[in-house]
Scaffold this motif. Structure first.
Motif, PDB file in Angstrom:
ATOM      1  N   ASN A 131      15.723  30.007   2.530  1.00 14.06           N
ATOM      2  CA  ASN A 131      16.817  30.921   2.207  1.00 14.06           C
ATOM      3  C   ASN A 131      17.867  30.954   3.307  1.00 14.06           C
ATOM      4  O   ASN A 131      19.070  30.850   3.052  1.00 14.06           O
ATOM      5  CB  ASN A 131      16.262  32.326   1.984  1.00 14.06           C
ATOM      6  N   SER A 134      20.101  27.893   3.424  1.00 14.83           N
ATOM      7  CA  SER A 134      21.060  27.864   2.320  1.00 14.83           C
ATOM      8  C   SER A 134      22.182  28.867   2.544  1.00 14.83           C
ATOM      9  O   SER A 134      23.337  28.602   2.191  1.00 14.83           O
ATOM     10  CB  SER A 134      20.352  28.143   0.993  1.00 14.83           C
ATOM     11  N   TYR A 135      21.881  30.019   3.143  1.00 20.67           N
ATOM     12  CA  TYR A 135      22.936  31.000   3.424  1.00 20.67           C
ATOM     13  C   TYR A 135      23.952  30.438   4.412  1.00 20.67           C
ATOM     14  O   TYR A 135      25.164  30.665   4.275  1.00 20.67           O
ATOM     15  CB  TYR A 135      22.336  32.287   3.996  1.00 20.67           C
ATOM     16  N   LEU A 137      24.730  27.294   4.838  1.00 21.62           N
ATOM     17  CA  LEU A 137      25.547  26.309   4.125  1.00 21.62           C
ATOM     18  C   LEU A 137      26.592  26.991   3.245  1.00 21.62           C
ATOM     19  O   LEU A 137      27.763  26.601   3.229  1.00 21.62           O
ATOM     20  CB  LEU A 137      24.661  25.414   3.267  1.00 21.62           C
ATOM     21  N   LEU A 138      26.170  28.004   2.523  1.00 21.82           N
ATOM     22  CA  LEU A 138      27.073  28.667   1.582  1.00 21.82           C
ATOM     23  C   LEU A 138      28.165  29.476   2.287  1.00 21.82           C
ATOM     24  O   LEU A 138      29.306  29.511   1.817  1.00 21.82           O
ATOM     25  CB  LEU A 138      26.279  29.585   0.654  1.00 21.82           C
ATOM     26  N   TYR A 196      16.374  36.559  -3.015  1.00 25.23           N
ATOM     27  CA  TYR A 196      17.404  35.642  -2.526  1.00 25.23           C
ATOM     28  C   TYR A 196      18.740  36.353  -2.372  1.00 25.23           C
ATOM     29  O   TYR A 196      19.415  36.213  -1.339  1.00 25.23           O
ATOM     30  CB  TYR A 196      17.557  34.460  -3.490  1.00 25.23           C
TER      31      TYR A 196
END
Length: 357
Positions: A131, A134-135, A137-138, A196
């Protein structure tokens, strides 16, 4: 905000310590086996009263601290260096753990329950790392935009954290996601859409709160005891009137109230360093990755014994902490090739041993 914030380091260490104790308590609940834990023959359901106090903030706090950590990492890094550093520190341990660590946990579970031995990939407790990566990256484009515009955005955002009532407004995204998603269990964060999205919000708010500078910290410091009292009252309401599971909007508010209290207390009392923090701040990450193996190993050893359940619980706590820390101290921190696999940096100052020794 150019000096190191030791209180954030302490809170990360403390949160991971509570996480381990929380996980050790699960085998003593009648539902532990359904979420991958070896279940004790005797339950200690009373353990869940203090453990439930932690349930609404233990994981969100780690997401907040992770977002704060990204802010500090960005101060001297461009986006390429940040993503490279996060890949080494988060993605690599996540992949290695999913391939090597978690399958060993599953193997021990299969041994205890006399099941067919099968190699299985699963993130298990390492879902948190997936998680977080991915945070990053986003959010990277937005975070670096905010970094470039800090001279103007910082003042505007600071006006939204300079009073406790304004801090309560930040509960709105927590409440909103909970009402929209309507999770079956609010505190079921692992591998759920609710977990998430909640983690994403907590991570981003952690970044924003540090971004605003001293204003946020002065507010939570000034009102820390009020937040602590409110958090405890909300916990009692959840315990006494809702059987641990308040309406999701109320649990969302409780989450952020506890985190404000803990951040304020940390700012006031934990902003110092010593040899214990230096050691534990590095050990915390490998211990987190390893601890479930030692919960299973300890369960294999202790659960067949003719001991009172509370002694088994105490023994499992000691076995889990001891086994994880000894493995870190004796092996991981000293072996050059193992350190990066557990998210640790290598430097010329490290005391290491060769794999050939």
């Amino acid at each position: 905000m150019q000096t190191r914030r030791y209180d954030i380091d302490w809170l990360r260490v403390i949160a991971i310590g509570f996480l381990l104790i929380y996980h050790v308590a699960i085998p003593f609940q009648p539902w532990g086996v359904f979420i991958g834990f070896i279940q004790s023959p005797e339950s200690i359901e009373s353990l869940w009263v203090p453990m439930s106090l932690l349930s609404v903030w233990r994981i969100p706090l780690l997401f907040f601290v992770s977002g704060m950590g990204v802010y500090f990492s960005m101060r001297k890094r461009n986006w390429k260096k940040l993503l490279t550093e996060r890949t080494k520190r988060i993605l690599l341990p996540f992949i290695v753990g999913t391939i090597l660590i978690v399958p060993l946990q599953i193997f021990l579970w299969q041994v205890y329950y006399n099941q067919d031995l099968k190699f299985q990939f699963h993130p298990a407790h390492l879902w948190f790392l997936g998680n977080i990566f991915s945070y990053v990256l986003l959010l990277a484009p937005l975070l670096f935009y905010m970094k470039r515009k800090q001279d103007t955005l910082k003042m505007k955002l600071a006006k939204l954290v300079d009073h406790p009532v304004k801090l309560l407004l930040w509960t709105i995204p927590f409440i909103g996601q909970s009402l929209l998603i309507d999770p079956e269990h609010y505190t079921m964060y692992a591998l759920t859409f609710h977990g998430y999205v909640l983690g994403f919000i907590a991570f981003f708010l952690g970044y924003i709160f540090v971004y605003t500078g001293d204003v946020f910290w002065h507010t939570v410091n000034k009102w820390k005891w009020s937040f602590l009292i409110i958090g405890f009252v909300l916990y009692l309401v959840r315990l006494l009137y809702f059987d641990m599971e308040s309406p999701v909007f109320l649990m969302s508010i409780e989450t952020l109230i506890w985190i404000y209290a803990l951040l304020g207390l940390g700012f006031k009392y934990l902003n110092f360093s010593n040899s214990y923090l230096s050691y534990l701040s590095e050990a915390a990450y490998p211990v987190y990755i390893l601890h479930w193996i030692f919960i299973h190993l300890g369960s294999l050893v202790l659960f067949p014994m003719n001991l009172p359940p509370i002694l088994k619980f105490i023994g499992l706590v000691i076995f889990t902490f001891g086994g994880s820390l000894i493995t870190y101290h004796v092996l991981i921190r000293r072996v050059f090739l193992l350190r990066p696999l557990f998210g640790l940096k290598n430097s010329s100052k490290d005391q290491r041993i060769s794999l050939t020794v």
